[in-house]
Design an enzyme around this catalytic site. Sequence first.
Site, PDB file in Angstrom:
ATOM      1  N   THR A  90      -2.292   3.010   3.320  1.00  0.00           N
ATOM      2  CA  THR A  90      -1.485   4.218   3.472  1.00  0.00           C
ATOM      3  C   THR A  90      -0.757   4.067   4.792  1.00  0.00           C
ATOM      4  OG1 THR A  90      -3.185   5.525   2.348  1.00  0.00           O
ATOM      5  CG2 THR A  90      -1.677   6.755   3.731  1.00  0.00           C
ATOM      6  N   SER A  97       0.815  -1.222   0.000  1.00  0.00           N
ATOM      7  CA  SER A  97       0.000   0.000   0.000  1.00  0.00           C
ATOM      8  C   SER A  97       0.843   1.263   0.000  1.00  0.00           C
ATOM      9  CB  SER A  97      -0.924   0.004   1.220  1.00  0.00           C
ATOM     10  OG  SER A  97      -0.188   0.154   2.415  1.00  0.00           O
ATOM     11  N   ARG A 104      -4.877   9.847 -10.652  1.00  0.00           N
ATOM     12  CA  ARG A 104      -5.728  10.126  -9.481  1.00  0.00           C
ATOM     13  C   ARG A 104      -4.865  10.462  -8.258  1.00  0.00           C
ATOM     14  NH1 ARG A 104      -5.913   7.491  -4.205  1.00  0.00           N
ATOM     15  NH2 ARG A 104      -8.011   7.741  -3.370  1.00  0.00           N
ATOM     16  N   THR A 127       1.703   6.843   0.488  1.00  0.00           N
ATOM     17  CA  THR A 127       0.822   5.801  -0.056  1.00  0.00           C
ATOM     18  C   THR A 127       1.105   5.561  -1.535  1.00  0.00           C
ATOM     19  OG1 THR A 127      -1.503   5.148  -0.243  1.00  0.00           O
ATOM     20  CG2 THR A 127      -1.007   7.409  -0.793  1.00  0.00           C
ATOM     21  N   THR A 186      -5.955   7.306   6.885  1.00  0.00           N
ATOM     22  CA  THR A 186      -5.818   6.256   5.880  1.00  0.00           C
ATOM     23  C   THR A 186      -7.238   5.856   5.472  1.00  0.00           C
ATOM     24  OG1 THR A 186      -5.835   4.441   7.487  1.00  0.00           O
ATOM     25  CG2 THR A 186      -3.710   5.361   6.949  1.00  0.00           C
ATOM     26  N   GLY A 187      -7.348   5.166   4.350  1.00  0.00           N
ATOM     27  CA  GLY A 187      -8.681   4.785   3.884  1.00  0.00           C
ATOM     28  C   GLY A 187      -8.997   5.456   2.562  1.00  0.00           C
TER      29      GLY A 187
END
Length: 323
Positions: free
Chosen positions: A176, A51, A204, A194, A227-228
């Site tokens: 991340t 990640s 992106r 990340t 994170t997420g």
Amino acid sequence: MAEIKPGLVVASSNGRVGITDAVDVLRAGGSALEAVISGIKLVEANPNDHSVGFSGLPNLLGQVELDASVMVGEGLTAGAVGGLHDYQDAVELARMVMEELPHSLIVGDGAKRFASEMGKLPVELLTEDARQIWQARLERDQETGDASQRRFAQKIGALVRRVSQDPEKPAPPHGTVNFIARDREGRLAVGVSTSGWAWKYPGRLGDSPIIGAGNYADDRWGAAACTGRGEMAMRCCTAHSVVTFMRFGMPLSEALTTAMEDLRSLNDPYASEMNIVAVDRDGNHSGASTTAGKTYIFMDESMESYEEPTRMHVPLVDAPSLV
Ligand code: GLY
């Protein structure tokens, strides 16, 4: 007079490989920023973490694109890189943007150019393991994924070659690393790095390089990092919200809960997970997640190893009414 606390490092749980080094930096008299950078660099170099950094999962075209940022709570200085190809130390480059340029965010070809000018050597970021996970998951999403996954994969599926399947390898769609450090003098720094949302559309950017979304620090109030699913934190300015809620008098746990509850108003067919770690100006720390059972880690200068508490659980949807 404020109580002097030992230097502290707080991180997302994938920061395990770097937290001891980060605390050692504080023990040796290094700054909170230096601690954050040293911890994150080890996560970026970890081939088992798909990640972040080297071995990160790629975009739809199979290219690894890195995002990272740093912020220092004294003077609100910040730097970030986004959509970085072919160079590994994204968080160190974010620091260099902050220190060497009159800018805060450099992306794409400019980030690559800057990395080269700073003397970094190019690296093949895509490992064979990550490439196989990318191919297998894309294949699976197109055939068995839920409606939102199918829409996303079908939209750009023509761009990728279907080469192999390996459904045994689980792969998170996003991940991340967050590090927050507070030195003995109470100075804060935060870093985020990340490889972004796996299978993302090329170019992106998520929340990680966006100051205020994935990352914020202000020595007067505290620091937070996320994170997420970055699109959620970007639209709610989540890290900045946590710090602002503390500024206006909320204790840390309430600031975290309120920032998480803000996410419930998002109209987002792709809404998924959000996680926050935060430290207040006095060195208290906590974490929150939309997923039950998630942990974070912390270690201060007086500890021999890190501890891993469970984050507060704040679901994305309100609990059903009992009446
Ligand atoms: N939070 C990382 C990302 O969405 O890219």
